[in-house]
Design a protein around this motif. Structure first.
Motif, mmCIF file in Angstrom:
data_model
loop_
_atom_site.group_PDB
_atom_site.id
_atom_site.type_symbol
_atom_site.label_atom_id
_atom_site.label_comp_id
_atom_site.label_asym_id
_atom_site.label_seq_id
_atom_site.Cartn_x
_atom_site.Cartn_y
_atom_site.Cartn_z
ATOM 1 N N LEU A 109 0.829 -1.203 0.000
ATOM 2 C CA LEU A 109 0.000 0.000 0.000
ATOM 3 C C LEU A 109 0.865 1.256 0.000
ATOM 4 O O LEU A 109 0.583 2.218 -0.728
ATOM 5 C CB LEU A 109 -0.925 -0.002 1.222
ATOM 6 C CG LEU A 109 -2.087 -0.996 1.211
ATOM 7 C CD1 LEU A 109 -2.797 -0.987 2.553
ATOM 8 C CD2 LEU A 109 -3.086 -0.660 0.098
ATOM 9 N N LEU A 110 1.911 1.250 0.804
ATOM 10 C CA LEU A 110 2.786 2.419 0.871
ATOM 11 C C LEU A 110 3.535 2.615 -0.451
ATOM 12 O O LEU A 110 3.776 3.748 -0.877
ATOM 13 C CB LEU A 110 3.760 2.281 2.044
ATOM 14 C CG LEU A 110 3.097 2.553 3.401
ATOM 15 C CD1 LEU A 110 3.946 1.993 4.541
ATOM 16 C CD2 LEU A 110 2.858 4.035 3.610
ATOM 17 N N GLU A 111 3.889 1.527 -1.107
ATOM 18 C CA GLU A 111 4.498 1.634 -2.436
ATOM 19 C C GLU A 111 3.483 2.187 -3.435
ATOM 20 O O GLU A 111 3.819 3.022 -4.284
ATOM 21 C CB GLU A 111 5.006 0.259 -2.889
ATOM 22 C CG GLU A 111 6.258 -0.199 -2.155
ATOM 23 C CD GLU A 111 6.644 -1.616 -2.501
ATOM 24 O OE1 GLU A 111 6.144 -2.147 -3.520
ATOM 25 O OE2 GLU A 111 7.463 -2.200 -1.760
ATOM 26 N N MET A 112 2.220 1.741 -3.311
ATOM 27 C CA MET A 112 1.162 2.180 -4.212
ATOM 28 C C MET A 112 0.961 3.691 -4.134
ATOM 29 O O MET A 112 0.685 4.347 -5.139
ATOM 30 C CB MET A 112 -0.150 1.459 -3.857
ATOM 31 C CG MET A 112 -1.282 1.696 -4.840
ATOM 32 S SD MET A 112 -2.856 1.028 -4.228
ATOM 33 C CE MET A 112 -2.446 -0.680 -3.969
ATOM 34 N N VAL A 113 1.116 4.250 -2.923
ATOM 35 C CA VAL A 113 0.931 5.698 -2.753
ATOM 36 C C VAL A 113 2.258 6.458 -2.846
ATOM 37 O O VAL A 113 2.333 7.643 -2.525
ATOM 38 C CB VAL A 113 0.205 6.033 -1.421
ATOM 39 C CG1 VAL A 113 -1.173 5.411 -1.399
ATOM 40 C CG2 VAL A 113 1.012 5.589 -0.204
ATOM 41 N N GLY A 114 3.316 5.760 -3.270
ATOM 42 C CA GLY A 114 4.593 6.420 -3.537
ATOM 43 C C GLY A 114 5.419 6.746 -2.313
ATOM 44 O O GLY A 114 6.208 7.700 -2.333
ATOM 45 N N LEU A 115 5.289 5.951 -1.246
ATOM 46 C CA LEU A 115 5.994 6.266 -0.002
ATOM 47 C C LEU A 115 6.984 5.174 0.412
ATOM 48 O O LEU A 115 7.382 5.109 1.583
ATOM 49 C CB LEU A 115 4.981 6.478 1.139
ATOM 50 C CG LEU A 115 4.046 7.673 0.998
ATOM 51 C CD1 LEU A 115 3.086 7.720 2.184
ATOM 52 C CD2 LEU A 115 4.824 8.986 0.903
ATOM 53 N N GLN A 149 -0.738 12.770 4.086
ATOM 54 C CA GLN A 149 -2.064 12.463 3.562
ATOM 55 C C GLN A 149 -2.055 11.140 2.791
ATOM 56 O O GLN A 149 -3.003 10.361 2.861
ATOM 57 C CB GLN A 149 -2.568 13.603 2.677
ATOM 58 C CG GLN A 149 -4.059 13.540 2.366
ATOM 59 C CD GLN A 149 -4.924 13.663 3.609
ATOM 60 O OE1 GLN A 149 -4.850 12.859 4.529
ATOM 61 N NE2 GLN A 149 -5.773 14.663 3.647
ATOM 62 N N ARG A 150 -0.968 10.862 2.083
ATOM 63 C CA ARG A 150 -0.846 9.587 1.380
ATOM 64 C C ARG A 150 -0.784 8.426 2.378
ATOM 65 O O ARG A 150 -1.330 7.347 2.124
ATOM 66 C CB ARG A 150 0.400 9.598 0.487
ATOM 67 C CG ARG A 150 0.244 10.441 -0.759
ATOM 68 C CD ARG A 150 1.573 10.602 -1.488
ATOM 69 N NE ARG A 150 1.413 11.467 -2.646
ATOM 70 C CZ ARG A 150 1.149 11.033 -3.875
ATOM 71 N NH1 ARG A 150 1.004 9.741 -4.098
ATOM 72 N NH2 ARG A 150 1.018 11.875 -4.873
ATOM 73 N N THR A 151 -0.120 8.660 3.508
ATOM 74 C CA THR A 151 -0.088 7.643 4.567
ATOM 75 C C THR A 151 -1.500 7.376 5.083
ATOM 76 O O THR A 151 -1.893 6.221 5.311
ATOM 77 C CB THR A 151 0.816 8.100 5.726
ATOM 78 O OG1 THR A 151 2.128 8.363 5.241
ATOM 79 C CG2 THR A 151 0.887 7.042 6.828
ATOM 80 N N ALA A 152 -2.281 8.449 5.247
ATOM 81 C CA ALA A 152 -3.663 8.306 5.721
ATOM 82 C C ALA A 152 -4.508 7.508 4.725
ATOM 83 O O ALA A 152 -5.384 6.734 5.109
ATOM 84 C CB ALA A 152 -4.277 9.681 5.976
#
Length: 226
Positions: free
Chosen positions: A128-134, A151-154
Motif C-alpha cells: 500500500l505504501l508503495e502504491m501511494v509512492g511512499l 495524507q498519502r499515509t492516511a
C-alpha cells in the motif's frame, strides 16, 4: 449492481430547546464500486450526511443501510465492528500518530481488529505504501514527512483492512493543486482496480468532475444528482 449505501427519508436535527434541522428527508442510493463526489457550500449538510453514512453519527429519523445492513439501529459495539471491517475514512486532517512511522500508522486499523500482525499483512502494508509512492519514507515518523506524504499515509491506512467503502471528507483541502490532483488520481486508480466504493466531499470543481456521479447538497437536501 447492488447498492453499497442506501438512505431512506434520513433527517438530522441538533439541539433540544431550539432545534436546527440539518438534513431533510434525504433519499439516496450509491452503487457498489462507484466513485461519487458530494459538493455543497459550508453548512449545507454534506459532512453531516457523510458522518451518518460512516456511522459516526445517527439520523434523527430515517433508515441507513451499508452493504445491505441497517446501521441506524445498531449498538455501539456492532457499529465499531462494521466500521473497522467495511469502511475506510480519509479526513482533511490526517490524524496520524506523530510518534509512529508511516508503516506503523498504516498497520493500526489491522492491529485494532486482529491484534498481532502477520508477515503477509505487513507485506500488504508495504504494498500500500508503495502504491501511494511512499516506499522510501515508510520508516519515517509522521513528523518527518511533508503534508502530502502524511495524507498519502492516511490513504494507505484507510485501505489497510481492504474496506468495501471509503469515505473522504475534503481529503486534499490542505494540499496544493498539483498534490491534490495526484492524490485524486490515485484514489480513482484504486477504485478502478479494486472496485472499492468511494464517496468524496470536495470543494474543488475540477476534482468533482472526475467522478462517475456528482451530488450537490443544498440546505440539507439533494439539490442536484448528475
Amino acid at each position: 449492481m447492488a447498492n453499497m449505501i442506501e438512505l431512506k427519508q434520513v433527517s438530522k436535527e441538533y439541539g433540544t430547546d431550539v432545534k436546527t434541522k440539518v438534513l431533510h428527508e434525504v433519499d439516496l442510493s450509491i452503487e457498489e464500486g462507484s466513485f461519487t463526489s458530494i459538493i455543497g457550500q459550508s453548512g449545507s449538510g454534506k459532512s453531516t450526511l457523510l458522518n451518518i453514512v460512516g456511522t459516526l453519527d445517527r439520523p434523527t429519523n430515517g433508515e441507513v443501510y451499508i452493504g445491505g445492513k441497517r446501521t441506524d439501529q445498531m449498538k455501539k459495539r456492532e457499529l465499531a465492528a462494521l466500521r473497522n471491517e467495511t469502511i475506510g475514512f480519509i479526513f482533511q486532517s490526517h490524524y496520524l500518530l506523530p510518534e509512529f512511522t508511516a508503516l506503523e500508522n498504516v498497520l493500526i486499523p489491522f492491529r485494532i481488529q486482529y491484534g498481532r500482525v502477520s508477515k503477509e499483512k505487513r507485506d500488504y502494508a508495504h504494498e500500500l505504501l508503495e502504491m501511494v509512492g511512499l516506499e522510501k519514507v515508510m520508516n519515517n515518523p509522521a513528523t518527518k514527512m511533508s503534508g502530502g506524504q502524511q495524507q498519502r499515509t492516511a490513504i494507505a491506512r484507510a485501505l489497510m483492512n481492504e474496506p468495501k467503502l471509503v469515505l473522504a471528507d475534503e481529503p486534499t483541502g490542505n494540499l496544493d493543486s498539483d498534490t491534490s490532483e495526484s492524490i485524486y488520481n490515485l484514489l480513482r486508480d484504486i477504485n478502478e482496480k479494486s472496485k472499492t466504493t468511494f464517496v468524496i466531499i470536495t470543494h474543488d470543481q475540477r476534482i468533482a468532475e472526475k467522478a462517475d456521479r456528482i451530488i450537490e447538497i443544498k440546505d440539507g437536501r439533494v439539490a442536484m444528482d448528475i
